[in-house]
Design an enzyme around this catalytic site. Structure first.
Site, PDB file in Angstrom:
ATOM      1  N   CYS A   2       0.416   3.668 -10.287  1.00  6.06           N
ATOM      2  CA  CYS A   2       1.152   2.519 -10.810  1.00  6.06           C
ATOM      3  C   CYS A   2       2.468   2.901 -11.474  1.00  6.06           C
ATOM      4  O   CYS A   2       2.582   3.979 -12.061  1.00  6.06           O
ATOM      5  CB  CYS A   2       0.300   1.801 -11.834  1.00  6.06           C
ATOM      6  N   ARG A  27       5.396   7.301  -5.955  1.00  2.00           N
ATOM      7  CA  ARG A  27       4.134   7.566  -6.650  1.00  2.00           C
ATOM      8  C   ARG A  27       2.943   6.955  -5.913  1.00  2.00           C
ATOM      9  O   ARG A  27       1.808   7.320  -6.196  1.00  2.00           O
ATOM     10  CB  ARG A  27       4.200   6.983  -8.062  1.00  2.00           C
ATOM     11  N   TRP A  74      -1.322   0.389  -8.075  1.00  2.00           N
ATOM     12  CA  TRP A  74      -2.224   1.147  -7.217  1.00  2.00           C
ATOM     13  C   TRP A  74      -3.620   0.692  -7.603  1.00  2.00           C
ATOM     14  O   TRP A  74      -4.071   0.924  -8.722  1.00  2.00           O
ATOM     15  CB  TRP A  74      -2.024   2.643  -7.462  1.00  2.00           C
ATOM     16  N   ASN A 100      -0.572   0.341 -16.673  1.00  2.00           N
ATOM     17  CA  ASN A 100      -1.064   1.490 -15.906  1.00  2.00           C
ATOM     18  C   ASN A 100      -2.300   2.006 -16.625  1.00  2.00           C
ATOM     19  O   ASN A 100      -2.324   2.043 -17.859  1.00  2.00           O
ATOM     20  CB  ASN A 100      -0.042   2.631 -15.879  1.00  2.00           C
ATOM     21  N   GLY A 101      -3.299   2.453 -15.878  1.00  2.00           N
ATOM     22  CA  GLY A 101      -4.490   3.013 -16.510  1.00  2.00           C
ATOM     23  C   GLY A 101      -5.685   2.097 -16.325  1.00  2.00           C
ATOM     24  O   GLY A 101      -5.660   1.175 -15.505  1.00  2.00           O
ATOM     25  N   GLU A 481      -5.593  24.457   1.765  1.00  2.00           N
ATOM     26  CA  GLU A 481      -4.356  23.709   1.551  1.00  2.00           C
ATOM     27  C   GLU A 481      -3.789  23.218   2.890  1.00  2.00           C
ATOM     28  O   GLU A 481      -3.309  22.084   2.982  1.00  2.00           O
ATOM     29  CB  GLU A 481      -3.346  24.594   0.791  1.00  2.00           C
ATOM     30  N   LYS A 485      -3.202  19.292   3.725  1.00  2.00           N
ATOM     31  CA  LYS A 485      -1.897  18.741   4.134  1.00  2.00           C
ATOM     32  C   LYS A 485      -2.067  17.895   5.384  1.00  2.00           C
ATOM     33  O   LYS A 485      -1.539  16.789   5.480  1.00  2.00           O
ATOM     34  CB  LYS A 485      -0.870  19.843   4.440  1.00  2.00           C
ATOM     35  N   GLU A 488      -4.083  14.625   4.595  1.00  2.00           N
ATOM     36  CA  GLU A 488      -3.362  13.710   3.705  1.00  2.00           C
ATOM     37  C   GLU A 488      -2.356  12.850   4.451  1.00  2.00           C
ATOM     38  O   GLU A 488      -2.236  11.669   4.205  1.00  2.00           O
ATOM     39  CB  GLU A 488      -2.533  14.517   2.684  1.00  2.00           C
ATOM     40  N   HIS A 504     -21.884  29.588   9.473  1.00  2.00           N
ATOM     41  CA  HIS A 504     -23.003  28.957   8.774  1.00  2.00           C
ATOM     42  C   HIS A 504     -22.917  27.432   8.843  1.00  2.00           C
ATOM     43  O   HIS A 504     -23.439  26.748   7.967  1.00  2.00           O
ATOM     44  CB  HIS A 504     -23.051  29.434   7.322  1.00  2.00           C
ATOM     45  N   LYS A 603       1.044   9.887  -6.024  1.00  2.00           N
ATOM     46  CA  LYS A 603       1.690  11.150  -6.386  1.00  2.00           C
ATOM     47  C   LYS A 603       1.159  11.674  -7.701  1.00  2.00           C
ATOM     48  O   LYS A 603       0.958  12.864  -7.886  1.00  2.00           O
ATOM     49  CB  LYS A 603       3.210  10.915  -6.466  1.00  2.00           C
TER      50      LYS A 603
HETATM   51  C1  G6P Z   1      -2.457  13.816  -6.331  1.00  2.00           C
HETATM   52  C2  G6P Z   1      -1.362  14.231  -5.360  1.00  2.00           C
HETATM   53  C3  G6P Z   1      -1.580  15.682  -4.929  1.00  2.00           C
HETATM   54  C4  G6P Z   1      -1.648  16.578  -6.151  1.00  2.00           C
HETATM   55  C5  G6P Z   1      -2.731  16.113  -7.124  1.00  2.00           C
HETATM   56  C6  G6P Z   1      -2.644  16.866  -8.452  1.00  2.00           C
HETATM   57  O1  G6P Z   1      -3.666  13.724  -5.669  1.00  2.00           O
HETATM   58  O2  G6P Z   1      -1.366  13.379  -4.233  1.00  2.00           O
HETATM   59  O3  G6P Z   1      -0.513  16.086  -4.105  1.00  2.00           O
HETATM   60  O4  G6P Z   1      -1.905  17.886  -5.750  1.00  2.00           O
HETATM   61  O5  G6P Z   1      -2.563  14.732  -7.423  1.00  2.00           O
HETATM   62  O6  G6P Z   1      -1.428  16.537  -9.066  1.00  2.00           O
HETATM   63  P1  G6P Z   1      -0.678  17.388 -10.157  1.00  2.00           P
HETATM   64  O7  G6P Z   1       0.540  16.568 -10.498  1.00  2.00           O
HETATM   65  O8  G6P Z   1      -1.622  17.506 -11.315  1.00  2.00           O
HETATM   66  O9  G6P Z   1      -0.347  18.705  -9.575  1.00  2.00           O
END
Ligand code: G6P
Length: 608
Positions: A2, A27, A74, A100-101, A481, A485, A488, A504, A603
């Site tokens: 948000c 975000r 959001w 927000n929250g 990772e 990626k 996502e 396994h 974000k």
């Molecule tokens: C969200 C983002 C990720 C990020 C994660 C942790 O899920 O989409 O890309 O890695 O938060 O965020 P931070 O700001 O704590 O690294």
């Protein structure tokens, strides 16, 4: 997640607010809304979907007025519909709230309000808060907000306006960031500095439990007991140009290409070549204190958690101090065993992730030293920890983290080196590590120069619905990772696994349609990973391998390879990650996905 933008000044508020919300789009959100005080009362407009839907609804003539607030939501409580979008109004329709929250006792408050004849339109916790403020309002918005917040449990960043006080906006925070922008005769409030930067660089960071009242005469910060608090004005150093796309089609691609520079910025000023070590003054730990650390816990979420896993390999290998890596959301509730000799490192790009923040607070309350590895200067985590280091990677806008990740690895490498040199790493080994670190930005540049090769590798993933990413040792978290990626941003199901663990379980999935990615630089476990590639090939799997130059053994086995420059084993993740980011990017683009704002993701995750 948000976004909040509020304005009190002399210019038309609606236009400024929409521009601010646009800066927060990165975000992640799924509906938006706006409220402006136009002299006669409140004009509220809301729409589900992107900001463009809100603008369409507003039409060519925006609501008039120089005080207002806007929100991108959001969804947490209730679907992303127009009704659930913010702002929400109280029973009289004269007070508007954005939030927000999560208000955790919203259910109980709602029931109590319903018993007092309040009726609700939406399913949100925010509407409950709006009604509560309305019920407590007796001609002073500030007092009503403070009184309502004293009844609320949970996390919030809120902004409130009232038709009965047309020159005023009240905002408050607890667990969700809020920044006041101080302009010339105008004042802003926002959940993220990027919404303000166009207008001012002078900001005040609100702390938890603080409330700000913006009026035409200025701003004042108060506690929820309405006690005056004096705050310093900070200056934001980065400018708008750094968060523009700079000719790239997407922020994510720009940020991938930023990496030679962003990594250099992370390392810059920290490397002591002659002494073969790193200077990290921000840690606020003396050499003696560092030497006494006998255990390290690294906590984070998402991509930052993957960086933590790589940090574990670096610190244990170089400094021989035991490291554990914990998901922040698990750590905070597991009654963790920590004491004064435990160092807890929190890694967060945004510095606002609710679980990471709570994990660090928990560790601190139990007596551990805490440090932050954070990108956003002035963020809540950066201010909460005992010390730390900033990444200086520049603003990261694409939801999928790229340059922050390689900078996190750079910062962890600096920390591991610093600690190792205090323990038992020789000066020669230290110098060798410094040399290797210094070479990395140029090596990333070299990989980026061969982007066409990676784009054509991406073809191999276009029609698949599953992919497997395998690595060993320090490149196992790179496999995690790489898979993250891909899923996502392209919505292809992908899993990362330690290569040997494949047999396994995941081996059952392998057939001629399944791309299997191997991250296989020529390191200490190279011969082991060659055997794992053989196992996949024996079952008809399609192998795409990331290897060092001249690795004819794997080139012979794999269906496709991409070569990566050589570096020290512990630093290979900083290079092997780059082509995996690009593969994910090109696959997502070719599949027509919204690369910078993938569905359902945010974000900065400011709710737990
Ligand atoms: C969200 C983002 C990720 C990020 C994660 C942790 O899920 O989409 O890309 O890695 O938060 O965020 P931070 O700001 O704590 O690294």
């Amino acid at each position: 997640m948000c976004g909040i933008v509020g304005y009190v000044g002399f210019r038309p508020a609606a236009d400024l607010i929409i521009r601010g919300l646009r800066r927060l789009e990165y975000r992640g959100y799924d509906s938006a809304g706006l409220a402006v005080l136009n002299g006669d009362g409140l004009v509220v407009t809301k729409a589900s979907g992107k900001l463009s839907s809100l603008e369409k609804k507003l039409g060519p003539t925006l609501p008039q007025g120089t005080v207002g607030l806007g929100h991108t939501r959001w969804a947490t409580h209730g679907a992303p519909t127009t009704t659930n979008a913010h702002p929400h109004t109280d029973q009289t329709g004269r007070i508007a709230v954005i939030h927000n929250g999560i208000i955790e006792n919203a259910g109980a408050l709602r029931t109590a309000l319903e018993q007092r004849n309040h009726t609700f339109e939406s399913e949100t916790d925010t509407e409950v808060l709006a009604h509560l403020i309305g019920e407590l309002y007796q001609g002073d918005l500030e007092l009503a907000v403070a009184a309502a917040l004293r009844e609320v449990d949970g996390a919030y960043g809120i902004a409130v306006i009232s038709a009965d006080e047309p020159d005023c906006l009240v905002a408050a925070r607890k667990g969700s960031p809020l920044i006041v922008g101080v302009g010339d005769g105008e004042w802003f409030v926002a959940s993220d500095a990027s919404a303000l930067l166009e207008h001012t660089r002078s900001v005040v960071y609100l702390d938890d439990g603080e409330m700000v009242v913006l009026s035409r005469d200025g701003y004042r910060v108060r506690s929820l007991d309405v006690m005056e608090i004096s705050k310093k004005i900070d200056r934001i150093e980065w400018d708008l140009a750094t968060i523009e796309r700079g000719g790239f089609e997407h922020f994510m691609l720009k940020e991938i290409f930023d990496q030679p520079t962003s990594l250099s910025n992370t390392l810059s000023g920290h490397l002591l070549e002659d002494e073969g070590t790193a200077r990290l003054e921000g840690l606020n730990l003396t050499n003696d204190e560092l030497k006494q650390i006998d255990r390290i816990i690294i906590t984070a979420c998402g991509t930052s958690w993957h960086a933590a896993l790589i940090g574990e390999y670096m610190i244990e290998e170089l400094a021989r101090v035991p490291v554990e890596v914990e998901y922040a959301s698990e750590f905070r509730y597991r009654n963790p065993v920590v004491d004064q000799r435990t160092l807890v490192i929190g890694i967060s790009q945004s510095g606002e992730t609710a679980d990471t923040l709570a994990a660090l607070v928990e560790a601190k309350n139990r007596g551990a030293r805490t440090i932050g590895v954070v990108n956003v200067v002035g963020s809540t985590i950066a201010r909460e920890v005992d010390g730390g280091t900033y990444l200086h990677a520049g603003p990261e806008v694409g939801v999928a983290s790229t340059k922050a990740f390689t900078s996190q690895l750079g910062a962890l490498a600096l920390f591991a080196l610093r600690l190792a040199r205090l323990k038992n790493l020789s000066i020669l080994q230290g110098r060798q590590f410094v040399e290797a670190l210094k070479a990395l930005p140029g090596q990333i540049e070299e990989i980026l120069g061969r982007v066409d090769e990676i784009e054509s590798l991406a073809e191999r993933f276009l029609d698949t619905s599953n992919a497997l990413y395998l690595g060993r040792g320090v490149n196992f978290p790179v496999a995690l990772e790489g898979a993250l990626k891909l899923k996502e941003i392209s919505y292809i199901h992908a899993e990362g696994y330690p290569a040997a663990e494949m047999k396994h379980g995941p081996i059952a999935l392998i057939d001629e349609n399944m791309p299997v990615v191997f991250i296989a630089p020529r390191d200490a476990v190279h011969s082991k990973i060659v055997s794992n590639i053989e196992e996949v090939k024996a079952r008809g799997g399609k192998v795409v391998a990331f290897v060092n130059d001249g690795d004819h053994e794997i080139e012979r086995l794999a269906d496709a390879t991409f070569t990566i420059p050589e570096t020290l084993d512990l630093l290979t993740p900083i290079l092997t990650t780059i082509p995996l980011q690009l593969v994910a990017y090109y696959v997502a683009v070719r599949r027509g996905c919204d690369v910078d704002q993938p569905r359902n993701l945010a974000k900065s995750v400011t709710v737990e």
